[in-house]
Design an enzyme around this catalytic site. Structure first.
Site, PDB file in Angstrom:
ATOM      1  N   ARG A  35       0.820  -1.216   0.000  1.00  0.00           N
ATOM      2  CA  ARG A  35       0.000   0.000   0.000  1.00  0.00           C
ATOM      3  C   ARG A  35       0.851   1.263   0.000  1.00  0.00           C
ATOM      4  O   ARG A  35       0.453   2.287  -0.567  1.00  0.00           O
ATOM      5  CB  ARG A  35      -0.937  -0.008   1.209  1.00  0.00           C
ATOM      6  CG  ARG A  35      -2.045  -1.019   1.000  1.00  0.00           C
ATOM      7  CD  ARG A  35      -2.926  -1.137   2.201  1.00  0.00           C
ATOM      8  NE  ARG A  35      -4.143  -1.863   1.850  1.00  0.00           N
ATOM      9  CZ  ARG A  35      -4.980  -2.385   2.718  1.00  0.00           C
ATOM     10  NH1 ARG A  35      -4.739  -2.264   4.010  1.00  0.00           N
ATOM     11  NH2 ARG A  35      -6.055  -3.013   2.319  1.00  0.00           N
ATOM     12  N   LYS A 197     -20.322 -18.232  -0.494  1.00  0.00           N
ATOM     13  CA  LYS A 197     -21.786 -18.190  -0.395  1.00  0.00           C
ATOM     14  C   LYS A 197     -22.470 -17.316  -1.430  1.00  0.00           C
ATOM     15  O   LYS A 197     -21.981 -16.237  -1.756  1.00  0.00           O
ATOM     16  CB  LYS A 197     -22.167 -17.674   0.985  1.00  0.00           C
ATOM     17  CG  LYS A 197     -21.823 -18.621   2.099  1.00  0.00           C
ATOM     18  CD  LYS A 197     -22.275 -18.029   3.401  1.00  0.00           C
ATOM     19  CE  LYS A 197     -22.156 -19.063   4.516  1.00  0.00           C
ATOM     20  NZ  LYS A 197     -22.495 -18.484   5.805  1.00  0.00           N
ATOM     21  N   GLY A 353     -11.278  -9.246  -1.988  1.00  0.00           N
ATOM     22  CA  GLY A 353     -11.004 -10.284  -1.005  1.00  0.00           C
ATOM     23  C   GLY A 353     -10.123 -11.433  -1.442  1.00  0.00           C
ATOM     24  O   GLY A 353      -8.988 -11.241  -1.866  1.00  0.00           O
ATOM     25  N   GLY A 376     -13.529  -4.340   0.412  1.00  0.00           N
ATOM     26  CA  GLY A 376     -14.915  -3.892   0.573  1.00  0.00           C
ATOM     27  C   GLY A 376     -15.311  -2.856  -0.460  1.00  0.00           C
ATOM     28  O   GLY A 376     -16.423  -2.881  -0.997  1.00  0.00           O
TER      29      GLY A 376
HETATM   30  P1  AMP Z   1     -15.544 -15.278  -0.441  1.00  0.00           P
HETATM   31  O1  AMP Z   1     -14.950 -14.476   0.693  1.00  0.00           O
HETATM   32  O2  AMP Z   1     -17.031 -15.305  -0.452  1.00  0.00           O
HETATM   33  O3  AMP Z   1     -14.940 -14.919  -1.766  1.00  0.00           O
HETATM   34  O4  AMP Z   1     -15.170 -16.773  -0.129  1.00  0.00           O
HETATM   35  C1  AMP Z   1     -13.855 -17.228  -0.135  1.00  0.00           C
HETATM   36  C2  AMP Z   1     -13.811 -18.536   0.572  1.00  0.00           C
HETATM   37  O5  AMP Z   1     -14.624 -19.475  -0.094  1.00  0.00           O
HETATM   38  C3  AMP Z   1     -12.429 -19.143   0.645  1.00  0.00           C
HETATM   39  O6  AMP Z   1     -11.995 -19.111   1.974  1.00  0.00           O
HETATM   40  C4  AMP Z   1     -12.620 -20.550   0.131  1.00  0.00           C
HETATM   41  O7  AMP Z   1     -11.971 -21.518   0.930  1.00  0.00           O
HETATM   42  C5  AMP Z   1     -14.123 -20.745   0.218  1.00  0.00           C
HETATM   43  N1  AMP Z   1     -14.585 -21.772  -0.720  1.00  0.00           N
HETATM   44  C6  AMP Z   1     -14.382 -21.838  -2.034  1.00  0.00           C
HETATM   45  N2  AMP Z   1     -14.903 -22.964  -2.541  1.00  0.00           N
HETATM   46  C7  AMP Z   1     -15.475 -23.628  -1.530  1.00  0.00           C
HETATM   47  C8  AMP Z   1     -16.162 -24.873  -1.420  1.00  0.00           C
HETATM   48  N3  AMP Z   1     -16.375 -25.634  -2.482  1.00  0.00           N
HETATM   49  N4  AMP Z   1     -16.588 -25.259  -0.202  1.00  0.00           N
HETATM   50  C9  AMP Z   1     -16.377 -24.476   0.876  1.00  0.00           C
HETATM   51  N5  AMP Z   1     -15.724 -23.291   0.842  1.00  0.00           N
HETATM   52  C10 AMP Z   1     -15.284 -22.882  -0.350  1.00  0.00           C
END
Ligand code: AMP
Length: 396
Positions: A35, A197, A353, A376
């Site tokens: 940064r 999710k 992220g 964010g």
């Molecule tokens: P996000 O912050 O929503 O982008 O989610 C990132 C996280 O999703 C990472 O820590 C990954 O380990 C998790 N992730 C990706 N694929 C899967 C999966 N098939 N099952 C569980 N967690 C997952």
């Protein structure tokens, strides 16, 4: 765009909001100076014009003036990277800051103590912002990481510089990159959304359906879609209260002529562990007791084709549990596909992220067109929101 290039800083003091919220180790050494490096072009432009810089930032989430969150810890790192001595004000407002700012000569830098030592900063307090505004002639916002916050130094302070406010190079680059993907990207435009999710990405998906030609859905989100369409996802992560939403997204995508690409096979594991037993299975027939933790080989071939057919690519979220070596292959393969597409002329933006962490960890940082610096702030931009820090500069 109202960038720093529109101003000549000769004999002027630039009050620059930077994002120096860098990680420190136990002995207060900076462990990742990205940064600080990222803000360098903006600072150097001001100094080379014959102006001086008053730099303001937050560091961490202090409760009041806590010494461990002092920006003093990073002075040496800034001096090493910028090659200029850095003066320091022990409080970001008040007499000492005013005197030291007034004493600045062309070519000099003053760093202010942590803005968040005052709760007025995050509250967006107008009087506090006014006091900050007295420390410079021209306000420059170069902190994308906090542009989604209406804090005193990121947003409110701008109103005290009606004619003399602008974006620094870093913030301008972020804005341009997002625009290049969401507004005037060369077609076909692809978004790859992975991560855990659907619920955390739903606003992004809804906004993006109006902008893209192809949407790859991967990672944990996959299973909510597959189950909604009648598949058996075994013990995979799945949001049962979002099944209707998933179907609705599929329907909307069809109406808007967006091709949705989902994994067809996955690496299934018998536990959420790097040491688990694994097998490649069809995504619609995951046995009970098994969970999909990465994209399978057939899927990766299919995704590679889609990626390479597109001219503009946005990537947000990993394709699997990339933190575990045995489930990182899909994310790495996608990185290779995007790197190749970029080499062949596509514009690629990685933002928000975990995909940024993955890109850095697996060495793709220099092989994509742009890696966003703001988690964010990037997510909110992708959701189609106007960021207050950006809006404050654009307002007359
Ligand atoms: P996000 O912050 O929503 O982008 O989610 C990132 C996280 O999703 C990472 O820590 C990954 O380990 C998790 N992730 C990706 N694929 C899967 C999966 N098939 N099952 C569980 N967690 C997952």
């Amino acid at each position: 765009m109202n960038t720093i290039d529109n101003f000549n800083f000769k004999d002027k003091k630039a009050l620059i909001r930077v994002d120096f919220n860098v990680p420190l180790d136990d002995s207060f050494e900076v462990t990742d100076a990205t940064r600080i490096v990222s803000a360098k072009p903006t600072v150097i432009k001001v100094l080379e014009d014959g102006g001086s810089c008053v730099l303001m930032s937050h560091l961490g989430r202090p409760k009041g003036a806590q010494a461990e969150f002092s920006l003093k810890h990073i002075i040496g790192t800034i001096e090493d990277i910028y090659g200029v001595e850095v003066k320091f004000a022990n409080d970001c407002i008040g007499e000492e800051a005013i005197v030291k700012a007034n004493d600045l000569k062309p070519g000099e830098i003053l760093l202010l103590e942590n803005l968040r030592f005052h709760e007025e900063e995050t509250k967006g307090d107008e009087d506090f912002a006014k006091q900050l505004s007295q420390l410079g002639d021209i306000y420059v916002n170069d902190a994308f990481g906090t542009a989604h916050r209406a804090h005193a130094s990121t947003t409110i302070v701008a109103k005290f510089f009606p004619e003399s406010k602008c974006f620094g190079y870093l913030l301008a680059k972020e804005i341009e990159s997002i625009k290049k993907v969401l507004e005037d990207g060369e077609k076909p435009v692809l978004a790859v959304l992975g991560g855990a999710k659907v619920s955390s990405k739903i606003t992004i998906i809804e906004n993006i359906l109006d902008k893209v030609d192809h949407l790859i859905i991967g990672g944990g989100m996959t299973f909510t879609f597959i189950k909604a369409m009648g598949g058996n996802v075994g013990d995979s992560i799945c949001e049962n209260d979002k099944l209707d939403l998933a179907l609705d997204i599929m329907k909307k995508a069809k109406e808007k002529n967006v091709s949705i690409h989902l994994p067809t096979d996955v690496v299934a594991a018998d536990a959420f562990s790097n040491d688990a037993n694994t097998q490649i299975v069809n995504v619609e027939h995951i046995p009970d007791g098994w969970q999909g933790l990465d994209a399978g080989p057939e899927t990766l071939v299919q995704f590679d084709k889609v990626v390479k057919s597109c001219k503009t690519i946005l990537w947000n979220g990993p394709l699997g549990v990339f933190e575990m070596e045995n489930f990182a292959k899909g994310t790495i393969a996608l990185g290779h596909s995007i790197a190749q597409a970029t080499k062949d002329g596509a514009f690629s933006l990685v933002g928000g992220g975990d995909s940024v962490a993955a890109v850095k960890e697996f060495g793709f940082e220099d092989k994509v067109s742009y890696v966003s610096t703001g988690g964010g702030a990037m997510l909110e931009s992708l959701e189609g929101k106007t960021l207050p820090g950006i809006d404050a500069i654009l307002q007359a």
